[in-house]
Write a protein that holds these residues in place. Structure first.
Motif, mmCIF file in Angstrom:
data_model
loop_
_atom_site.group_PDB
_atom_site.id
_atom_site.type_symbol
_atom_site.label_atom_id
_atom_site.label_comp_id
_atom_site.label_asym_id
_atom_site.label_seq_id
_atom_site.Cartn_x
_atom_site.Cartn_y
_atom_site.Cartn_z
ATOM 1 N N ALA A 207 3.471 107.087 -95.176
ATOM 2 C CA ALA A 207 3.293 104.954 -94.411
ATOM 3 C C ALA A 207 3.775 104.518 -94.049
ATOM 4 O O ALA A 207 4.271 103.675 -93.318
ATOM 5 C CB ALA A 207 2.498 104.821 -95.596
ATOM 6 N N ASP A 208 5.740 104.630 -94.927
ATOM 7 C CA ASP A 208 6.698 104.113 -94.841
ATOM 8 C C ASP A 208 6.967 104.230 -92.849
ATOM 9 O O ASP A 208 7.073 105.487 -92.830
ATOM 10 C CB ASP A 208 7.879 104.205 -95.373
ATOM 11 C CG ASP A 208 8.385 103.197 -95.790
ATOM 12 O OD1 ASP A 208 9.252 102.947 -94.943
ATOM 13 O OD2 ASP A 208 9.465 102.750 -96.776
ATOM 14 N N PRO A 209 7.131 103.125 -92.413
ATOM 15 C CA PRO A 209 7.798 103.283 -91.139
ATOM 16 C C PRO A 209 8.961 103.476 -90.958
ATOM 17 O O PRO A 209 9.563 104.101 -89.561
ATOM 18 C CB PRO A 209 7.841 101.927 -90.287
ATOM 19 C CG PRO A 209 7.683 100.820 -91.049
ATOM 20 C CD PRO A 209 7.036 101.711 -92.217
ATOM 21 N N HIS B 219 16.462 104.788 -90.487
ATOM 22 C CA HIS B 219 16.702 104.706 -88.127
ATOM 23 C C HIS B 219 17.926 103.469 -88.730
ATOM 24 O O HIS B 219 17.444 102.986 -87.229
ATOM 25 C CB HIS B 219 15.429 104.272 -88.401
ATOM 26 C CG HIS B 219 14.549 105.139 -88.300
ATOM 27 N ND1 HIS B 219 15.059 106.920 -88.060
ATOM 28 C CD2 HIS B 219 12.786 105.545 -88.794
ATOM 29 C CE1 HIS B 219 13.559 107.863 -88.140
ATOM 30 N NE2 HIS B 219 12.840 107.094 -88.832
ATOM 31 N N LEU C 66 10.220 106.380 -92.616
ATOM 32 C CA LEU C 66 10.179 107.541 -92.489
ATOM 33 C C LEU C 66 8.819 108.181 -91.656
ATOM 34 O O LEU C 66 8.214 109.139 -92.382
ATOM 35 C CB LEU C 66 9.693 107.995 -94.242
ATOM 36 C CG LEU C 66 10.366 107.368 -95.189
ATOM 37 C CD1 LEU C 66 10.128 108.350 -96.661
ATOM 38 C CD2 LEU C 66 11.782 108.407 -94.716
ATOM 39 N N THR C 67 9.235 107.398 -90.722
ATOM 40 C CA THR C 67 8.454 108.015 -89.199
ATOM 41 C C THR C 67 9.426 108.813 -87.647
ATOM 42 O O THR C 67 10.332 107.780 -87.990
ATOM 43 C CB THR C 67 7.282 106.914 -88.334
ATOM 44 O OG1 THR C 67 8.224 105.728 -88.383
ATOM 45 C CG2 THR C 67 6.662 106.748 -89.067
ATOM 46 N N PRO C 68 8.971 109.396 -87.178
ATOM 47 C CA PRO C 68 10.210 110.307 -86.101
ATOM 48 C C PRO C 68 10.187 109.227 -85.867
ATOM 49 O O PRO C 68 9.462 107.948 -84.753
ATOM 50 C CB PRO C 68 9.783 111.219 -85.630
ATOM 51 C CG PRO C 68 8.577 111.987 -86.878
ATOM 52 C CD PRO C 68 8.079 110.313 -87.447
ATOM 53 N N LEU D 67 13.257 113.348 -88.591
ATOM 54 C CA LEU D 67 12.768 112.129 -88.649
ATOM 55 C C LEU D 67 13.612 111.703 -87.698
ATOM 56 O O LEU D 67 13.295 110.231 -86.718
ATOM 57 C CB LEU D 67 12.756 111.805 -89.847
ATOM 58 C CG LEU D 67 11.282 111.656 -90.929
ATOM 59 C CD1 LEU D 67 11.902 111.222 -91.888
ATOM 60 C CD2 LEU D 67 10.414 111.333 -90.393
ATOM 61 N N VAL E 131 3.260 113.907 -94.386
ATOM 62 C CA VAL E 131 3.046 112.155 -94.099
ATOM 63 C C VAL E 131 3.387 110.617 -94.821
ATOM 64 O O VAL E 131 3.288 111.155 -95.844
ATOM 65 C CB VAL E 131 0.857 112.149 -94.153
ATOM 66 C CG1 VAL E 131 0.497 110.491 -93.474
ATOM 67 C CG2 VAL E 131 0.476 113.260 -93.305
#
Length: 374
Positions: A61-63, A183, A65-67, A112, A59
Motif C-alpha cells: 500500500a505504501d507509495p 524513489h 513501494l510501487t514501481p 520498483l 502488493v
C-alpha cells in the motif's frame, strides 16, 4: 587519504535537504512514514531477540513501494579551467551507462526502480570554477549552476546527471545529493568515468543509502570480531559485496573490457534492503531459535535475521553464487553467511570481519588490503 580505488566510489554530502529544492512537506512526510516503520521494527528487537525478515511481496500500500520509472536528464558539462567537452563520455556511452544502472537497480528492487533518459544536453559551459574542492563546498553550487543553465527542477524520481571531463583536482569519481527514500531524486556529477558502476553507486545514494562500510573492532590493541561499541570504528567502502562499498579490493579502475578484474557488483545486502523497505518483519523470536535463511537473491523465504548486541543492531544474511552475486568476484567475496551492522540514523551498513586475527586480506599489517571478507 583516499587512494584511487576509494576515489572511485567516494561521495561527499555537504548539502542539506533544502538544496534539493523538493516539496519538503511531501518528501519529509514520506521519509517519516518509511523511518517510523523501520524504527518500529528495529525497536522490537530487545537483547536476546531475533527478528526474521522476508520480501515485502508483490502488493504494497505504501507509495514508496510501487514501481516508478525515474526520469533522467543527462548533461555533458564543462566549467572554467576544465578540459574540453570532447573528453567527456559521448552521449551514446552515457546512454549505455544509464541503461546498465537501470538494469542493476531494477533487478535489486524487484522492478520498483528503473531509469529512463527524457532529455540529453550534448554540451553546456558554465561560468563556474567547477565542483572540485577538498572540503566539498563547491559541489552543490556547481550542480545548481548547471541545473539553472539547463532548466532542471529537482523532484522525487527525477535526476540530473552531469558528466564532466576527467579532472584530477576532484578526488572522487562521483558525488551526489543525498536522497531520503527509494524513489528519491536529485543531482549528481560523474568525473569523466566510463564505468556504469560509478553512476549506479551515486544513484544508490539518491535512494537514501550511504556507504557499505567495514566494522573494525579492537581489544587491548588487537583486532577482534566484535566488542562493545566504544571499541569499534568503521572504515568507508569496506564491504566487498555491495555496490555501495568497494567490491574490487586491490584493483584500480578502469580496466580493459572483459578483464577478469572488472567490477561486477553483487547484490545489495539485507541491511540495505531493510533500510529501503524491501524486507519486512516476518516474525520475532524472544527465545533461542533456529532460522533457515534463503539466499539474499531469493524472491521468497526468510532472507535475513536481526539481533541486538550491546545496543548495536546486526543483520545475518546468506550469500550464494546465484543471481547478481554470480556475476561478482566471488574469489574476493566468498559464499556463506555474513553479518553486518546497521546504523539506522546514518542509513549505512558495516560488514563484520569474522576472522580478523587470521585473515590477511582483512589485515593490511599482514600484507593484505584493508578489506573484510565477512
Amino acid at each position: 587519504g583516499p587512494d584511487s580505488r576509494r576515489n572511485h566510489y567516494r561521495a561527499m554530502f555537504p548539502h542539506t535537504f533544502g538544496n534539493l529544492g523538493l516539496n519538503m512537506t511531501e518528501n519529509l512526510t514520506r521519509y517519516h512514514r518509511r523511518s517510523v516503520g523501520i524504527w518500529a521494527a528495529a525497536s522490537a528487537i530487545a537483547f536476546g531477540s531475533l527478528l526474521s525478515l522476508a520480501p515485502f511481496g508483490p502488493v504494497a500500500a505504501d507509495p514508496a513501494l510501487t514501481p516508478l520509472v525515474h526520469e533522467v536528464t543527462v548533461v555533458r558539462a564543462t566549467f572554467t579551467g576544465s578540459g574540453p567537452v570532447t573528453k567527456v563520455p559521448s552521449l551514446a556511452a552515457i546512454r549505455s551507462q544509464v541503461a546498465a544502472a537501470s538494469t542493476y537497480w531494477s533487478g535489486q528492487t524487484g522492478g520498483l526502480v528503473s531509469y529512463h533518459i527524457v532529455r540529453e544536453v550534448g554540451s553546456v559551459a558554465v561560468n563556474h570554477p567547477g565542483p572540485c574542492k577538498a572540503d566539498g563546498s563547491l559541489e552543490g553550487p556547481f550542480m545548481t549552476a548547471v541545473a539553472t543553465k539547463v532548466g532542471f527542477t529537482p523532484a522525487l524520481g527525477k535526476h540530473l546527471i552531469i558528466f564532466i571531463p576527467p579532472t584530477e583536482a576532484c578526488n572522487w569519481s562521483g558525488t551526489s545529493d543525498p536522497g531520503t527514500e527509494l524513489h528519491g531524486g536529485g543531482r549528481l556529477v560523474v568525473n569523466g568515468a566510463s564505468e556504469w558502476q560509478v553512476l549506479a553507486h551515486e544513484l544508490g545514494h539518491q535512494m537514501s543509502l550511504m556507504h557499505a562500510k567495514g566494522l573494525k573492532c579492537f581489544s587491548s590493541g588487537a583486532r577482534v570480531t566484535f566488542i562493545r561499541e566504544e571499541g569499534c570504528e568503521t572504515d568507508e567502502y569496506q564491504n566487498p559485496y555491495s555496490i555501495m562499498g568497494d567490491p574490487i579490493p586491490g584493483y584500480d579502475l578502469p580496466v580493459a573490457p572483459g578483464d577478469p578484474k572488472s567490477f561486477q557488483p553483487g547484490s545489495i545486502g539485507a541491511g540495505e534492503r531493510f533500510l529501503l523497505g524491501l524486507l519486512l518483519p516476518e516474525g520475532l523470536a524472544k527465545t533461542k531459535t533456529t532460522v533457515t535463511l534463503s539466499p539474499v537473491n531469493s524472491s521468497s523465504g526468510t532472507q535475513a535475521a536481526m539481533f541486538n548486541a550491546a545496543n548495536m543492531l546486526f543483520v545475518i544474511e546468506y550469500r550464494t553464487k546465484q543471481g547478481q552475486d554470480a556475476k561478482a568476484l566471488r574469489n574476493i567475496s566468498p559464499e556463506g553467511v555474513i553479518v553486518t551492522q546497521i546504523n539506522l540514523i546514518e542509513r549505512s551498513t558495516a560488514l563484520v570481519d569474522g576472522d580478523p586475527s587470521v585473515n590477511p586480506q582483512g589485515d593490511p599489517k599482514k600484507g593484505g588490503a584493508a578489506v573484510y571478507d565477512g
